[in-house]
Write an enzyme that holds these catalytic residues in place. Structure first.
Site, PDB file in Angstrom:
ATOM      1  N   LYS A   1       1.138  -1.254   0.205  1.00 10.07           N
ATOM      2  CA  LYS A   1       0.123   0.069  -0.188  1.00 10.07           C
ATOM      3  C   LYS A   1       0.730   1.155  -0.162  1.00 10.07           C
ATOM      4  O   LYS A   1       1.933   1.360   0.688  1.00 10.07           O
ATOM      5  CB  LYS A   1      -0.802   0.171   0.893  1.00 10.07           C
ATOM      6  CG  LYS A   1      -2.195   1.205   1.176  1.00 10.07           C
ATOM      7  CD  LYS A   1      -2.975   0.749   2.516  1.00 10.07           C
ATOM      8  CE  LYS A   1      -4.106   2.168   2.972  1.00 10.07           C
ATOM      9  NZ  LYS A   1      -4.500   1.098   3.727  1.00 10.07           N
TER      10      LYS A   1
ATOM     11  N   SER B   1      -9.439   1.530   2.874  1.00 13.14           N
ATOM     12  CA  SER B   1      -8.900   2.663   1.849  1.00 13.14           C
ATOM     13  C   SER B   1      -7.887   1.266   1.236  1.00 13.14           C
ATOM     14  O   SER B   1      -7.359   2.367   0.314  1.00 13.14           O
ATOM     15  CB  SER B   1      -7.776   3.247   2.882  1.00 13.14           C
ATOM     16  OG  SER B   1      -7.160   2.720   3.970  1.00 13.14           O
TER      17      SER B   1
ATOM     18  N   SER C   1      -9.946  -0.810   7.857  1.00  8.84           N
ATOM     19  CA  SER C   1      -9.175  -0.522   5.963  1.00  8.84           C
ATOM     20  C   SER C   1      -8.183  -1.745   5.269  1.00  8.84           C
ATOM     21  O   SER C   1      -8.421  -1.844   4.381  1.00  8.84           O
ATOM     22  CB  SER C   1      -8.466  -0.051   5.517  1.00  8.84           C
ATOM     23  OG  SER C   1      -9.049   1.502   5.733  1.00  8.84           O
TER      24      SER C   1
HETATM   25  N1  GLN Z   1     -13.252   3.718   6.258  1.00  6.59           N
HETATM   26  C1  GLN Z   1     -12.356   4.342   7.813  1.00  6.59           C
HETATM   27  C2  GLN Z   1     -12.094   5.512   7.809  1.00  6.59           C
HETATM   28  O1  GLN Z   1     -12.017   5.808   7.106  1.00  6.59           O
HETATM   29  C3  GLN Z   1     -11.238   3.413   8.341  1.00  6.59           C
HETATM   30  C4  GLN Z   1     -10.199   3.607   6.949  1.00  6.59           C
HETATM   31  C5  GLN Z   1      -9.533   2.993   7.507  1.00  6.59           C
HETATM   32  O2  GLN Z   1      -8.946   1.630   8.174  1.00  6.59           O
HETATM   33  N2  GLN Z   1      -7.860   3.398   7.155  1.00  6.59           N
HETATM   34  O3  GLN Z   1     -11.585   6.329   7.724  1.00  6.59           O
END
Ligand code: GLN
Length: 483
Positions: free
Chosen positions: A69, A144, A168
């Site tokens: 990532k 994400s 995410s």
């Molecule tokens: N969807 C969640 C957010 O937008 C979690 C994102 C993540 O785990 N980085 O904060």
């Protein structure tokens, strides 16, 4: 079966028996990527093939490629967090997980797309382009870490790293039909992970089956003096958890997430998800587990608490991107303050700006006690709920996400609807626990459905044991998208 369809451990076995060569594997992956990448767009950038030094590199992984990532620093390669503000930044060091991957003989060949700074659940908040779901190109891959999940699902990568602050890794794993694990907070070093919310972030593996996932976690886990929150604990040999039965294992189903009695379920859960979970639970019972409803009474506060704490931490972490030390700098301005302002205005996307504003508000004088401090207290209550349940249970089962993958554009105008797609994953980060998402079915529209298994602190072995036993008795993990 084509070479890209095999798992990492299967490929390693073939290499050991000299049935294939490293060059053949790399060639097969390159070819696969050329076929599907124009449609899926999982990568922000990749090196076509790793240097020859990796082909016979040290460690057991024999130069097998891995995708990473784009919020994990790799020495002298760009890293952007899918944000304009980091354009031009080349970290001068490797993240600890990258050092460990290199030492184990992996070659790091591509950096995957993500929501900007990991803010999102769909990969649509990338400042470059959205990634698409290999099972249905009109749908999102989740987020994400959507690029990593999609790359593994469609065979562009054998395995990948992601990061998980509120879901995410697990939510995109479930949307793309792969395995994704968020380790216990402190299990994997965060050194070199560009921070979103430091008290919640963890790096973790994506893979196509449990064995690969356990192999990869073993490589990246362990104490790191460079991360003061990393736990000084030895890393078990997770492979030993595979192949054990689950007779008598006590599994809880939190009634606030998913009800065993037909009439109650958390609002918003899709019928098909509910049904897939019910079938998975029946399967676990057949395998000898004892399943019982449990209660996590503070669940309803999790999303609110998360969006106060995560935005507060993010606003502080993002303060460093001001045009001075990293990446983008707006030129032709008269003074320093103007430079900060213009750079941040041009560099951050709208979700990042929303979160900086929310977080700054929650931390500001007069609101700190009312929001931030109160959220910290409720976080402790949420963590206690789990601690109480784990006195009597070995693990918990929930859906990973209330729905299968949604369409691109469906939730992007409605941040609150987007925030709710992490309703089952967020509490686990607040409590610092390990959890894994594994494939457990498909919707009538052919989209994967994921089951989340949650264990007590530092008990990843329990996750692998239960997940592997289930995987061994089902074939969901063998399904590949027809793309
Ligand atoms: N969807 C969640 C957010 O937008 C979690 C994102 C993540 O785990 N980085 O904060």
């Amino acid at each position: 079966m084509k070479l890209w369809e095999f798992t990492g451990h299967e490929l390693l076995e073939k290499l050991a028996h000299q049935e294939i060569t490293q060059e053949e594997i790399l060639g097969a992956l390159d070819k696969r990527r050329e076929e599907v990448e124009p449609k899926v767009k999982a990568f922000l950038r990749f090196e076509k093939t790793p240097g020859p030094e990796n082909l016979s590199g040290p460690g057991g992984f024999q130069g097998l490629p891995i995708a990473v990532k784009d919020n994990i620093c790799i020495k002298n390669r760009p890293v952007t967090c899918a944000s304009r503000i980091l354009e031009g930044f080349h970290p001068p060091y490797d993240a600890t997980v990258i050092q460990k991957l290199k030492a184990a003989g992996f070659s790091i060949y591509g950096q995957t797309n993500m929501d900007e700074f990991a803010f999102g659940s769909s990969c649509e908040n990338s400042s470059y382009f959205p990634t698409r779901n290999p099972w249905n190109l009109e749908c999102v891959p989740g987020g994400s870490s959507g690029g990593s999940a999609a790359a593994v699902a469609c065979g562009e990568a054998i395995w990948a790293l992601g990061s998980d602050t509120g879901g995410s890794i697990r939510q995109p794993a479930s949307f793309c039909g792969v395995v994704g694990l968020k380790p216990t907070y402190g299990r994997v070093s965060r050194y070199g992970l560009i921070a979103f919310a430091s008290s919640l972030d963890q790096i973790g593996p994506f893979a196509r089956d449990i064995e690969d996932c356990s192999l990869l976690l073993k490589v990246i886990a362990g104490y790191d003096p460079k991360d003061s929150t990393s736990a000084n604990l030895s890393v078990p040999d997770f492979l030993l958890s595979l192949g054990k039965d689950i007779k008598g294992i006590k599994i809880g189903v939190p009634k606030e997430y998913f009800s065993l009695s037909a009439d109650r379920a958390l609002e918003g859960i899709a019928q098909e998800v509910k049904q897939a979970l019910e079938e998975a639970i029946e399967q676990l019972k057949k395998l000898g587990a004892k399943v019982q409803e449990v209660s996590l009474p503070h669940t309803e506060y999790a999303v609110s608490v998360y969006y106060i704490l995560a935005t507060a931490e993010a606003s502080s972490n993002l303060a460093r991107f001001d045009g001075v030390q990293y990446g983008l700098r707006t030129e032709a301005v008269d003074n320093l303050t103007e430079m900060y302002k213009r750079t941040r205005q041009a560099g951050f996307g709208s979700e990042a700006k929303r979160r900086i504003m929310l977080g700054t508000y929650c931390l500001s004088h007069g609101y700190y006690e009312a929001y931030y401090l109160r959220a910290l207290k409720v976080r402790a209550l949420i963590a206690n709920d789990f601690a109480d349940v784990f006195k009597d249970f070995d693990c918990l089962i929930t859906p990973t996400s209330p729905t299968p993958a949604f369409k691109l554009g469906e939730k992007i105008q409605n941040p609150l609807a987007m925030y709710l797609s992490d309703i089952y994953t967020i509490s686990i980060n607040l409590a610092g626990l390990p959890a894994i998402s594994i494939p457990c079915g498909f919707s009538s529209g052919g989209l994967p459905i994921g089951m989340q298994i949650i264990a007590g602190s530092f008990d990843e072995e329990m996750l692998f044991r239960v997940a592997h036993c289930y995987e061994d008795s089902t074939s969901w993990h063998k399904m590949r998208p027809k793309i």
